[in-house]
Motif scaffolding. Structure first.
Motif, PDB file in Angstrom:
ATOM      1  N   PRO A 247      50.278  26.526 -32.685  1.00 50.82           N
ATOM      2  CA  PRO A 247      49.420  26.830 -31.542  1.00 50.82           C
ATOM      3  C   PRO A 247      48.806  25.569 -30.920  1.00 50.82           C
ATOM      4  O   PRO A 247      48.407  24.654 -31.633  1.00 50.82           O
ATOM      5  CB  PRO A 247      48.324  27.724 -32.137  1.00 50.82           C
ATOM      6  CG  PRO A 247      48.358  27.502 -33.599  1.00 50.82           C
ATOM      7  CD  PRO A 247      49.755  27.051 -33.949  1.00 50.82           C
ATOM      8  N   CYS A 248      48.760  25.559 -29.579  1.00 48.20           N
ATOM      9  CA  CYS A 248      48.081  24.482 -28.858  1.00 48.20           C
ATOM     10  C   CYS A 248      46.614  24.476 -29.288  1.00 48.20           C
ATOM     11  O   CYS A 248      45.966  25.518 -29.277  1.00 48.20           O
ATOM     12  CB  CYS A 248      48.197  24.746 -27.357  1.00 48.20           C
ATOM     13  SG  CYS A 248      47.080  23.764 -26.340  1.00 48.20           S
ATOM     14  N   PRO A 249      46.061  23.322 -29.686  1.00 48.26           N
ATOM     15  CA  PRO A 249      44.667  23.273 -30.149  1.00 48.26           C
ATOM     16  C   PRO A 249      43.657  23.666 -29.063  1.00 48.26           C
ATOM     17  O   PRO A 249      42.525  23.992 -29.370  1.00 48.26           O
ATOM     18  CB  PRO A 249      44.472  21.799 -30.536  1.00 48.26           C
ATOM     19  CG  PRO A 249      45.830  21.246 -30.707  1.00 48.26           C
ATOM     20  CD  PRO A 249      46.730  22.022 -29.793  1.00 48.26           C
ATOM     21  N   PHE A 267      55.019  19.659 -25.594  1.00 44.87           N
ATOM     22  CA  PHE A 267      53.928  19.953 -24.653  1.00 44.87           C
ATOM     23  C   PHE A 267      53.528  21.411 -24.738  1.00 44.87           C
ATOM     24  O   PHE A 267      54.229  22.230 -25.321  1.00 44.87           O
ATOM     25  CB  PHE A 267      54.325  19.565 -23.220  1.00 44.87           C
ATOM     26  CG  PHE A 267      55.376  20.444 -22.591  1.00 44.87           C
ATOM     27  CD1 PHE A 267      56.720  20.313 -22.948  1.00 44.87           C
ATOM     28  CD2 PHE A 267      55.025  21.408 -21.648  1.00 44.87           C
ATOM     29  CE1 PHE A 267      57.686  21.130 -22.369  1.00 44.87           C
ATOM     30  CE2 PHE A 267      55.991  22.224 -21.063  1.00 44.87           C
ATOM     31  CZ  PHE A 267      57.328  22.074 -21.431  1.00 44.87           C
ATOM     32  N   CYS A 268      52.374  21.735 -24.144  1.00 43.98           N
ATOM     33  CA  CYS A 268      51.909  23.116 -24.064  1.00 43.98           C
ATOM     34  C   CYS A 268      52.279  23.669 -22.699  1.00 43.98           C
ATOM     35  O   CYS A 268      51.803  23.161 -21.683  1.00 43.98           O
ATOM     36  CB  CYS A 268      50.388  23.182 -24.258  1.00 43.98           C
ATOM     37  SG  CYS A 268      49.759  24.851 -23.879  1.00 43.98           S
ATOM     38  N   PRO A 269      53.136  24.717 -22.653  1.00 41.79           N
ATOM     39  CA  PRO A 269      53.588  25.225 -21.344  1.00 41.79           C
ATOM     40  C   PRO A 269      52.451  25.848 -20.522  1.00 41.79           C
ATOM     41  O   PRO A 269      52.573  25.964 -19.310  1.00 41.79           O
ATOM     42  CB  PRO A 269      54.646  26.269 -21.706  1.00 41.79           C
ATOM     43  CG  PRO A 269      54.467  26.561 -23.155  1.00 41.79           C
ATOM     44  CD  PRO A 269      53.763  25.407 -23.781  1.00 41.79           C
ATOM     45  N   LYS A 270      51.351  26.203 -21.163  1.00 41.97           N
ATOM     46  CA  LYS A 270      50.240  26.801 -20.400  1.00 41.97           C
ATOM     47  C   LYS A 270      49.276  25.742 -19.872  1.00 41.97           C
ATOM     48  O   LYS A 270      48.936  25.732 -18.695  1.00 41.97           O
ATOM     49  CB  LYS A 270      49.494  27.803 -21.275  1.00 41.97           C
ATOM     50  CG  LYS A 270      48.497  28.610 -20.463  1.00 41.97           C
ATOM     51  CD  LYS A 270      47.894  29.739 -21.266  1.00 41.97           C
ATOM     52  CE  LYS A 270      46.810  30.423 -20.452  1.00 41.97           C
ATOM     53  NZ  LYS A 270      45.768  30.996 -21.291  1.00 41.97           N
ATOM     54  N   CYS A 271      48.833  24.846 -20.740  1.00 41.55           N
ATOM     55  CA  CYS A 271      47.885  23.790 -20.305  1.00 41.55           C
ATOM     56  C   CYS A 271      48.536  22.746 -19.408  1.00 41.55           C
ATOM     57  O   CYS A 271      47.846  22.055 -18.684  1.00 41.55           O
ATOM     58  CB  CYS A 271      47.344  23.018 -21.499  1.00 41.55           C
ATOM     59  SG  CYS A 271      46.323  23.942 -22.616  1.00 41.55           S
ATOM     60  N   GLN A 272      49.849  22.570 -19.560  1.00 42.58           N
ATOM     61  CA  GLN A 272      50.525  21.469 -18.879  1.00 42.58           C
ATOM     62  C   GLN A 272      51.566  22.028 -17.896  1.00 42.58           C
ATOM     63  O   GLN A 272      52.746  21.729 -17.980  1.00 42.58           O
ATOM     64  CB  GLN A 272      51.203  20.550 -19.894  1.00 42.58           C
ATOM     65  CG  GLN A 272      50.222  19.805 -20.785  1.00 42.58           C
ATOM     66  CD  GLN A 272      50.937  19.055 -21.902  1.00 42.58           C
ATOM     67  OE1 GLN A 272      51.077  19.567 -23.002  1.00 42.58           O
ATOM     68  NE2 GLN A 272      51.402  17.846 -21.636  1.00 42.58           N
TER      69      GLN A 272
HETATM   70 ZN   LIG Z   1      47.492  24.777 -24.310  1.00 36.15          ZN
END
Ligand SMILES: [Zn+2]
Length: 279
Positions: A247-249, A267-272
């Motif tokens: 999980p993305c922190p 990378f995080c597809p949601k944050c980035q």
């Molecule tokens: Zn994220």
């Protein structure tokens, strides 16, 4: 591959271990690693004092008496260690500096990609790779004006752009992924579509992240260790690198790993999210 924080950690270790020591003789066990015929290299280094260890990007400058500098690049797997004279030689030891105090400074490299160039002090920036090297990632050298200028004129995507040492010195695959995650920038974002506000955030994250990694003695991946043989500790602080499926922190979305310009990219597809460009 050692990146700037790891090379800086090696520099600090070498400074403590061999600064002020004098080279008695040198053994060259793998001649392709150096820029001179082995006999010339050995003759030039005989009796020279190690005065200081400097660094530029991922290059070490071993400053010697007689206005000489060894430019050392560790590439993938290079490392130094210091052993007492007479202790067994590792099969990956390629250069041995016998010191007058009964110790040996050894250069080990399992992949044999590392290089040492012996040059006159002052000529080090003529070595390939240093001629075109970008600014150091520090508050003083990496200015907003410089970042703004290089970002405005490039249509490349950001991840390989950050790995190009002629843009900014010292970032490799690990820290490039980390600073993009910290800055919420997609690794495929075209450089000239990144806003000035984002460029400023990225600049600050590059400077701060590398400083934190240096403080943590670098990251231990594969065979890297400090000149003391210790493992770096910073891998415990990585947010995305090597964390595919975790999980993305920040948001809990699973971290994704893709190949981008031949390099594994996390990378995080949601944050980035990719912004303002067609996919
Ligand atoms: Zn994220």
């Amino acid at each position: 591959m050692p990146e700037l924080p790891e090379v800086e950690t090696v520099r600090r270790g070498l400074t403590q271990l061999v600064e002020g020591s004098t080279i008695k003789t040198v053994d060259v066990l793998y001649a392709k690693m150096i820029n001179l015929p082995p006999d010339d290299f050995k003759e030039a280094l005989r009796g020279k004092r190690i005065e200081k260890i400097d660094r530029r990007g991922k290059y070490l400058f071993i400053r010697l008496s007689g206005h000489l500098t060894i430019v050392s690049h560790l590439r993938m797997e290079g490392k130094y260690d210091v052993e007492p004279e007479g202790s067994p030689i590792d099969k990956h030891t390629h250069i041995i500096f016998h010191l007058t105090d009964g110790r040996q400074l050894r250069y080990n490299d399992t992949r044999k990609f590392g290089r040492m160039n012996l040059v006159d002090t002052g000529a080090e920036m003529q070595v390939a790779g240093l001629k075109t090297i970008g600014p150091e990632p520090t508050e003083k050298d990496l200015t907003v004006e410089y970042m703004k200028r290089i970002f405005a004129k490039s249509r490349k995507v950001i991840k390989p752009f950050l790995l190009d040492q002629s843009n900014i010195a010292g970032l490799g695959n690990i820290y490039a992924d980390e600073v993009l995650w910290l800055s919420k920038i997609n690794p495929k974002q075209p450089v000239n579509t990144i806003s000035l506000a984002k460029i400023k955030v990225l600049r600050k994250n590059i400077i701060d992240e590398l400083a934190r990694a240096i403080a943590g003695h670098g990251t231990t991946v594969h065979s890297y260790s400090t000149a003391y043989g210790e493992a770096g500790q910073f891998q415990n602080h990585l947010n995305v690198y090597g964390r595919e499926g975790e999980p993305c922190p920040r948001c809990g979305t699973k971290i994704v790993k893709i190949k981008l310009a031949q390099r594994g990219t996390h990378f995080c597809p949601k944050c980035q999210r990719l912004r303002g460009v067609k996919k």
